[in-house]
Write a protein that holds these residues in place. Structure first.
Motif, PDB file in Angstrom:
ATOM      1  N   ALA A 161      74.964  -1.458-109.153  1.00  0.00           N
ATOM      2  CA  ALA A 161      74.965  -0.020-108.857  1.00  0.00           C
ATOM      3  C   ALA A 161      74.797   0.239-107.366  1.00  0.00           C
ATOM      4  CB  ALA A 161      73.878   0.698-109.665  1.00  0.00           C
ATOM      5  N   ASP A 162      75.454  -0.602-106.548  1.00  0.00           N
ATOM      6  CA  ASP A 162      75.367  -0.451-105.095  1.00  0.00           C
ATOM      7  C   ASP A 162      76.069   0.815-104.602  1.00  0.00           C
ATOM      8  OD1 ASP A 162      73.968  -2.797-104.791  1.00  0.00           O
ATOM      9  OD2 ASP A 162      75.694  -3.994-104.183  1.00  0.00           O
ATOM     10  N   GLY A 163      77.150   1.185-105.271  1.00  0.00           N
ATOM     11  CA  GLY A 163      77.980   2.287-104.802  1.00  0.00           C
ATOM     12  C   GLY A 163      79.377   1.797-104.482  1.00  0.00           C
ATOM     13  N   LEU A 164      80.244   2.740-104.123  1.00  0.00           N
ATOM     14  CA  LEU A 164      81.630   2.433-103.786  1.00  0.00           C
ATOM     15  C   LEU A 164      81.816   2.512-102.280  1.00  0.00           C
ATOM     16  CD1 LEU A 164      83.415   4.500-106.584  1.00  0.00           C
ATOM     17  CD2 LEU A 164      83.390   2.007-106.395  1.00  0.00           C
ATOM     18  N   GLY A 165      82.229   1.388-101.687  1.00  0.00           N
ATOM     19  CA  GLY A 165      82.509   1.380-100.259  1.00  0.00           C
ATOM     20  C   GLY A 165      83.797   2.110 -99.932  1.00  0.00           C
ATOM     21  N   ARG A 166      83.979   2.400 -98.665  1.00  0.00           N
ATOM     22  CA  ARG A 166      85.133   3.185 -98.208  1.00  0.00           C
ATOM     23  C   ARG A 166      86.274   2.235 -97.842  1.00  0.00           C
ATOM     24  NH1 ARG A 166      82.016   6.843 -93.847  1.00  0.00           N
ATOM     25  NH2 ARG A 166      84.079   7.782 -93.525  1.00  0.00           N
ATOM     26  N   ALA A 167      86.830   1.609 -98.877  1.00  0.00           N
ATOM     27  CA  ALA A 167      87.787   0.518 -98.655  1.00  0.00           C
ATOM     28  C   ALA A 167      89.018   0.977 -97.894  1.00  0.00           C
ATOM     29  CB  ALA A 167      88.186  -0.094 -99.994  1.00  0.00           C
ATOM     30  N   ALA A 168      89.655   2.065 -98.328  1.00  0.00           N
ATOM     31  CA  ALA A 168      90.883   2.505 -97.665  1.00  0.00           C
ATOM     32  C   ALA A 168      90.608   2.935 -96.234  1.00  0.00           C
ATOM     33  CB  ALA A 168      91.518   3.648 -98.454  1.00  0.00           C
ATOM     34  N   GLU A 169      89.472   3.573 -96.004  1.00  0.00           N
ATOM     35  CA  GLU A 169      89.155   4.001 -94.642  1.00  0.00           C
ATOM     36  C   GLU A 169      88.885   2.811 -93.729  1.00  0.00           C
ATOM     37  OE1 GLU A 169      86.452   7.695 -94.789  1.00  0.00           O
ATOM     38  OE2 GLU A 169      86.629   7.013 -96.870  1.00  0.00           O
ATOM     39  N   LEU A 170      88.257   1.783 -94.280  1.00  0.00           N
ATOM     40  CA  LEU A 170      88.080   0.558 -93.496  1.00  0.00           C
ATOM     41  C   LEU A 170      89.432  -0.054 -93.145  1.00  0.00           C
ATOM     42  CD1 LEU A 170      85.052  -0.919 -95.419  1.00  0.00           C
ATOM     43  CD2 LEU A 170      85.114  -0.597 -92.949  1.00  0.00           C
ATOM     44  N   ARG A 171      90.294  -0.176 -94.135  1.00  0.00           N
ATOM     45  CA  ARG A 171      91.637  -0.718 -93.873  1.00  0.00           C
ATOM     46  C   ARG A 171      92.347   0.110 -92.816  1.00  0.00           C
ATOM     47  NH1 ARG A 171      95.954   0.561 -98.330  1.00  0.00           N
ATOM     48  NH2 ARG A 171      95.457   2.599 -97.430  1.00  0.00           N
ATOM     49  N   ASN A 172      92.282   1.414 -92.935  1.00  0.00           N
ATOM     50  CA  ASN A 172      92.988   2.282 -91.995  1.00  0.00           C
ATOM     51  C   ASN A 172      92.402   2.212 -90.592  1.00  0.00           C
ATOM     52  OD1 ASN A 172      94.541   3.051 -94.175  1.00  0.00           O
ATOM     53  ND2 ASN A 172      93.464   4.972 -94.522  1.00  0.00           N
ATOM     54  N   ALA A 173      91.130   1.822 -90.502  1.00  0.00           N
ATOM     55  CA  ALA A 173      90.488   1.676 -89.189  1.00  0.00           C
ATOM     56  C   ALA A 173      90.821   0.355 -88.526  1.00  0.00           C
ATOM     57  CB  ALA A 173      88.977   1.812 -89.340  1.00  0.00           C
ATOM     58  N   GLY A 174      91.493  -0.548 -89.260  1.00  0.00           N
ATOM     59  CA  GLY A 174      91.846  -1.850 -88.701  1.00  0.00           C
ATOM     60  C   GLY A 174      90.970  -2.986 -89.158  1.00  0.00           C
ATOM     61  N   VAL A 175      90.144  -2.740 -90.168  1.00  0.00           N
ATOM     62  CA  VAL A 175      89.277  -3.782 -90.721  1.00  0.00           C
ATOM     63  C   VAL A 175      90.030  -4.525 -91.830  1.00  0.00           C
ATOM     64  CG1 VAL A 175      87.104  -4.230 -91.942  1.00  0.00           C
ATOM     65  CG2 VAL A 175      87.211  -2.432 -90.196  1.00  0.00           C
ATOM     66  N   ALA A 176      90.023  -5.854 -91.773  1.00  0.00           N
ATOM     67  CA  ALA A 176      90.616  -6.642 -92.853  1.00  0.00           C
ATOM     68  C   ALA A 176      89.700  -6.594 -94.064  1.00  0.00           C
ATOM     69  CB  ALA A 176      90.816  -8.086 -92.404  1.00  0.00           C
ATOM     70  N   LEU A 177      90.275  -6.551 -95.261  1.00  0.00           N
ATOM     71  CA  LEU A 177      89.499  -6.542 -96.493  1.00  0.00           C
ATOM     72  C   LEU A 177      89.676  -7.862 -97.220  1.00  0.00           C
ATOM     73  CD1 LEU A 177      90.233  -2.967 -97.907  1.00  0.00           C
ATOM     74  CD2 LEU A 177      88.187  -3.736 -96.691  1.00  0.00           C
ATOM     75  N   ALA A 178      88.565  -8.496 -97.552  1.00  0.00           N
ATOM     76  CA  ALA A 178      88.563  -9.719 -98.349  1.00  0.00           C
ATOM     77  C   ALA A 178      87.715  -9.474 -99.585  1.00  0.00           C
ATOM     78  CB  ALA A 178      88.020 -10.887 -97.539  1.00  0.00           C
ATOM     79  N   LEU A 179      87.735 -10.431-100.517  1.00  0.00           N
ATOM     80  CA  LEU A 179      87.045 -10.265-101.788  1.00  0.00           C
ATOM     81  C   LEU A 179      86.170 -11.483-102.095  1.00  0.00           C
ATOM     82  CD1 LEU A 179      90.021  -8.877-103.905  1.00  0.00           C
ATOM     83  CD2 LEU A 179      88.004  -7.584-103.165  1.00  0.00           C
ATOM     84  N   GLY A 180      85.011 -11.211-102.725  1.00  0.00           N
ATOM     85  CA  GLY A 180      84.128 -12.291-103.141  1.00  0.00           C
ATOM     86  C   GLY A 180      83.565 -12.028-104.517  1.00  0.00           C
ATOM     87  N   SER A 181      83.039 -13.093-105.145  1.00  0.00           N
ATOM     88  CA  SER A 181      82.438 -12.940-106.471  1.00  0.00           C
ATOM     89  C   SER A 181      80.922 -12.831-106.410  1.00  0.00           C
ATOM     90  CB  SER A 181      82.844 -14.101-107.387  1.00  0.00           C
ATOM     91  OG  SER A 181      82.345 -15.333-106.904  1.00  0.00           O
ATOM     92  N   ASP A 182      80.312 -13.066-105.255  1.00  0.00           N
ATOM     93  CA  ASP A 182      78.904 -12.801-104.975  1.00  0.00           C
ATOM     94  C   ASP A 182      77.981 -13.404-106.021  1.00  0.00           C
ATOM     95  OD1 ASP A 182      76.579 -11.842-103.905  1.00  0.00           O
ATOM     96  OD2 ASP A 182      77.091  -9.746-103.997  1.00  0.00           O
ATOM     97  N   GLN A 183      77.410 -12.589-106.914  1.00  0.00           N
ATOM     98  CA  GLN A 183      76.411 -13.094-107.860  1.00  0.00           C
ATOM     99  C   GLN A 183      77.039 -13.665-109.128  1.00  0.00           C
ATOM    100  OE1 GLN A 183      74.297 -10.734-110.517  1.00  0.00           O
ATOM    101  NE2 GLN A 183      75.414  -8.845-110.170  1.00  0.00           N
ATOM    102  N   HIS A 184      78.374 -13.650-109.239  1.00  0.00           N
ATOM    103  CA  HIS A 184      79.086 -14.292-110.351  1.00  0.00           C
ATOM    104  C   HIS A 184      78.780 -13.669-111.708  1.00  0.00           C
ATOM    105  CE1 HIS A 184      79.688 -16.969-107.073  1.00  0.00           C
ATOM    106  NE2 HIS A 184      78.500 -17.502-107.150  1.00  0.00           N
ATOM    107  N   ALA A 185      78.489 -12.377-111.705  1.00  0.00           N
ATOM    108  CA  ALA A 185      78.493 -11.666-112.982  1.00  0.00           C
ATOM    109  C   ALA A 185      79.871 -11.807-113.614  1.00  0.00           C
ATOM    110  CB  ALA A 185      78.149 -10.192-112.777  1.00  0.00           C
ATOM    111  N   VAL A 186      80.880 -11.918-112.757  1.00  0.00           N
ATOM    112  CA  VAL A 186      82.252 -12.232-113.166  1.00  0.00           C
ATOM    113  C   VAL A 186      82.797 -13.253-112.174  1.00  0.00           C
ATOM    114  CG1 VAL A 186      84.597 -11.331-113.456  1.00  0.00           C
ATOM    115  CG2 VAL A 186      82.643  -9.921-114.120  1.00  0.00           C
ATOM    116  N   VAL A 187      83.434 -14.299-112.668  1.00  0.00           N
ATOM    117  CA  VAL A 187      84.168 -15.230-111.806  1.00  0.00           C
ATOM    118  C   VAL A 187      85.629 -15.095-112.182  1.00  0.00           C
ATOM    119  CG1 VAL A 187      84.538 -17.643-111.173  1.00  0.00           C
ATOM    120  CG2 VAL A 187      82.214 -16.785-111.466  1.00  0.00           C
ATOM    121  N   ASP A 188      86.328 -14.217-111.470  1.00  0.00           N
ATOM    122  CA  ASP A 188      87.702 -13.881-111.837  1.00  0.00           C
ATOM    123  C   ASP A 188      88.350 -13.121-110.682  1.00  0.00           C
ATOM    124  OD1 ASP A 188      90.074 -12.837-112.881  1.00  0.00           O
ATOM    125  OD2 ASP A 188      89.225 -12.542-114.877  1.00  0.00           O
TER     126      ASP A 188
END
Length: 444
Positions: free
Chosen positions: A290-317
């Motif tokens: 329940a961290d919240g939703l980050g501003r993914a599109a705004e980050l991309r539009n600002a020139g930030v690259a977006l990558a993905l991780g599984s972090d705590q592995h509640a899901v590995v997919d």
């Protein structure tokens, strides 16, 4: 979508030629289904896999953290190697061929060091056994929270095994570990990166010292603005947001990966974009906690690259992480199609590899021959346009995983380790027998 591509791969596992429409030759490895660049996991805590299935029903990030501390307290080098081997094998059969392991369980529970970097080399051996490329992010963790005047609150007893005496002690240990890894492991298999756990765990004076001494070119990751409480504490202690504090000390750059980056100001977005940094989203973990939703599109539009991780592995997919990135934006903005399937695959593959300092996987000459094939005819994917499989497939549809031109997994089984579920059951039973987690929450 191209058909019948025959790849030529050199001894280093790099694609040297790609011939579309070619027939397979005797001895070729033939992958069935639709083939994509493999996923690069840009944020992992292997030991968090212990918590899957018993920490999801109530509380918040801070109550979840109490259970995480209990799991961390049970680990030894031998137990961690067993657990990490199983977790890394689960990643491989799911389509991941590289992982950035954000590692801070360095020492024994009382804070005394293990000989010869025992916990770190345990993770490296686990990666070799699973055949996954490991970027070991050795993490600086010096304080238990913000203190007055830029100092930090001393570590609690349960945090002692995470810490070093000060920034210089961590930097010295990092240099020693760098030499040990280089002497014992193929850099294509195991490489070393650095991480700052968070600005609440690394006091401002230490940030300045690290900025001056950390070798150039080393990937640098940090948990950034995951929780509003972190932002409030940083503002109270330093007058700056976490992003602003990193900027003050010259730590914003293209090598920086900001993990989560959930609660950012407009100024933070601009600073990260100007630096060309990467934001590592972990959508299934961020939803679970329940961290919240980050501003993914705004980050991309600002020139930030977006990558993905599984972090705590509640899901590995990786497929679910891709889909959750797009669905998060739909929930946040009320609009569909913010990220194209090609952009989702780029975040899961190319950007994640770049965050580790590795070459991108793919089917073109010069790319690393790390691939995942997916079944387009399963109950989940039947009828899908191949270009939209990112929105329908799951790890259960992955039919083959190739690392460096070698088959590492097929139909959910690891080529050398077998069924990861068997490994996980054994590892989790061993952790449970050693864990101080209350009996009522143990796995049955």
């Amino acid at each position: 979508m191209r058909r019948g591509i025959r790849l030529t791969v050199d001894s280093a596992g790099t694609v040297t030629a790609a011939a579309p429409g070619a027939a397979p030759e005797p001895g070729d490895l033939v992958l069935a289904g639709v083939v994509f660049p493999a996923a690069a996991n840009a944020h992992s805590h292997a030991f968090h896999r212990v918590l899957r299935g018993r920490t999801h029903t109530a509380g918040d990030f801070w109550s979840w953290r109490e259970q995480m501390y209990a799991a961390a307290g049970s680990l030894t080098p031998e137990l961690y190697e067993q657990l990490a081997t199983a977790v890394f094998a689960e990643m491989v059969v799911s389509g991941y061929t590289s992982v950035a392991e954000f590692h801070y369980v360095h020492h024994a529970p009382d804070g005394s060091p293990y000989p010869e970097h025992g916990m770190e080399t345990a993770l490296a051996r686990a990666a070799v056994a699973a055949g996954i490329r490991l970027t070991l992010l050795d993490t600086c963790y010096l304080a238990g929270g913000f203190g007055s005047g830029g100092s930090g609150v001393p570590l609690e007893p349960r945090q002692q095994r995470f810490g070093d005496a000060d920034a210089d002690a961590w930097l010295d240990r990092f240099a020693s570990l760098q030499a040990a890894v280089a002497a014992s492991f193929d850099p294509e298999q195991v490489s070393l990166g650095a991480a700052l756990h968070s600005v609440r765990a690394v006091p401002e004076a230490a940030l300045a010292r690290i900025a001056g001494r950390l070798p150039a070119g080393i990937p640098l990751h940090i948990h950034l603005s995951e929780q509003p409480q972190e932002n409030a504490g940083c503002l109270a202690a330093t007058g700056l947001t976490p992003t602003g504090l990193l900027h003050r000390h010259g730590l914003l750059s293209r090598r920086l990966s900001a993990v989560h980056a959930t609660h950012l100001t407009d100024a933070d977005l601009a600073l990260l974009g100007e630096a060309g940094a990467t934001a590592v989203f972990c959508p299934t973990t961020e939803a679970d906690l329940a961290d919240g939703l980050g501003r993914a599109a705004e980050l991309r539009n600002a020139g930030v690259a977006l990558a993905l991780g599984s972090d705590q592995h509640a899901v590995v997919d990786p497929w679910q992480e891709m889909r959750a990135l797009e669905y998060g934006e739909r929930l946040r903005t009320g609009k569909r199609g913010t990220f194209t399937p090609a952009e989702l695959h780029f975040a899961a593959s190319d950007a994640g590899a770049a965050a580790q300092g590795r070459a991108a996987p793919g089917l073109e000459p010069g790319k690393t021959c790390d691939l995942m094939a997916v079944n387009p005819h399963s109950v989940r994917t039947a009828g899908s346009d191949p270009g939209q499989l990112a929105l329908t497939a799951t790890a259960a549809d992955v039919t083959a995983v190739v690392v460096g031109g070698r088959l590492r997994a097929e139909n959910g089984r690891h080529a050398t380790l077998g069924d990861p579920a068997v490994l996980l059951r054994a590892a989790l039973a061993a952790v449970d027998s050693a864990s101080p987690i209350p009996e009522g929450t143990r796995r049955r």
